[in-house]
Design a protein around this motif. Sequence first.
Motif, short mmCIF file in Angstrom:
data_model
loop_
_atom_site.label_atom_id
_atom_site.label_comp_id
_atom_site.label_asym_id
_atom_site.label_seq_id
_atom_site.Cartn_x
_atom_site.Cartn_y
_atom_site.Cartn_z
N LEU A 15 0.83 -1.21 0.00
CA LEU A 15 0.00 0.00 0.00
C LEU A 15 0.86 1.26 0.00
O LEU A 15 0.55 2.23 -0.69
N LYS A 16 1.94 1.25 0.76
CA LYS A 16 2.84 2.41 0.79
C LYS A 16 3.42 2.67 -0.59
O LYS A 16 3.49 3.83 -1.03
N VAL A 17 3.81 1.61 -1.29
CA VAL A 17 4.35 1.75 -2.64
C VAL A 17 3.30 2.34 -3.58
O VAL A 17 3.59 3.24 -4.38
N LEU A 18 2.08 1.84 -3.48
CA LEU A 18 1.01 2.32 -4.35
C LEU A 18 0.70 3.79 -4.10
O LEU A 18 0.50 4.57 -5.05
N VAL A 19 0.68 4.19 -2.85
CA VAL A 19 0.42 5.59 -2.51
C VAL A 19 1.52 6.48 -3.08
O VAL A 19 1.24 7.54 -3.66
N GLU A 20 2.76 6.05 -2.96
CA GLU A 20 3.87 6.83 -3.52
C GLU A 20 3.72 6.99 -5.03
O GLU A 20 3.94 8.09 -5.56
N LYS A 21 3.34 5.90 -5.71
CA LYS A 21 3.14 5.98 -7.16
C LYS A 21 2.05 6.97 -7.51
O LYS A 21 2.20 7.78 -8.43
N LEU A 22 0.95 6.92 -6.77
CA LEU A 22 -0.16 7.82 -7.04
C LEU A 22 0.22 9.27 -6.75
O LEU A 22 -0.16 10.19 -7.48
N GLU A 23 0.97 9.48 -5.68
CA GLU A 23 1.36 10.84 -5.30
C GLU A 23 2.35 11.47 -6.28
O GLU A 23 2.40 12.69 -6.40
N GLN A 24 3.11 10.65 -7.00
CA GLN A 24 4.05 11.18 -7.97
C GLN A 24 3.34 11.89 -9.12
O GLN A 24 3.88 12.81 -9.72
N GLY A 25 2.14 11.45 -9.42
CA GLY A 25 1.35 12.09 -10.47
C GLY A 25 1.81 11.79 -11.88
O GLY A 25 1.41 12.49 -12.81
N SER A 26 2.62 10.77 -12.06
CA SER A 26 3.13 10.46 -13.40
C SER A 26 2.37 9.35 -14.10
O SER A 26 2.68 9.01 -15.24
N LEU A 27 1.36 8.79 -13.45
CA LEU A 27 0.59 7.71 -14.05
C LEU A 27 -0.50 8.27 -14.97
O LEU A 27 -1.01 9.37 -14.74
N THR A 28 -0.85 7.49 -15.97
CA THR A 28 -1.99 7.87 -16.79
C THR A 28 -3.26 7.67 -15.96
O THR A 28 -3.23 7.05 -14.89
N LEU A 29 -4.36 8.16 -16.48
CA LEU A 29 -5.63 7.98 -15.78
C LEU A 29 -5.93 6.50 -15.58
O LEU A 29 -6.29 6.07 -14.48
N GLU A 30 -5.75 5.71 -16.63
CA GLU A 30 -6.04 4.27 -16.53
C GLU A 30 -5.10 3.59 -15.53
O GLU A 30 -5.53 2.75 -14.73
N GLU A 31 -3.82 3.94 -15.55
CA GLU A 31 -2.87 3.37 -14.58
C GLU A 31 -3.23 3.78 -13.16
O GLU A 31 -3.13 2.98 -12.23
N SER A 32 -3.64 5.02 -13.02
CA SER A 32 -4.05 5.51 -11.69
C SER A 32 -5.26 4.75 -11.17
O SER A 32 -5.31 4.37 -9.99
N LEU A 33 -6.22 4.50 -12.04
CA LEU A 33 -7.42 3.76 -11.63
C LEU A 33 -7.06 2.33 -11.23
O LEU A 33 -7.56 1.83 -10.23
#
Length: 75
Positions: A15-33
């Motif tokens: 979960l910590k890794v996922l939150v970091e990925k989301l907070e970076q803001g570099s994912l596409t919308l689909e990747e974020s979802l």
Amino acid sequence: MAAAEEGFDLIYGRLKVLVEKLEQGSLTLEESLRTFEEGVALARRGHAILDAAEKRVELLVRGPEGETVVPFRGN
């Protein structure tokens, strides 16, 4: 370490890794979802593990007549 604790620790770490990925803001919308969906599923599994642990503790501190007993007290 018990299997549930190990599972919880792994879930928490992921979960910590996922939150970091989301907070970076570099994912596409689909990747974020997809990342968010994975996080929700992990959070639910972690919550179930914590609920089960809480129930085990409640059983361990219950007295013979169902009353809550403090298993030890500090001086």
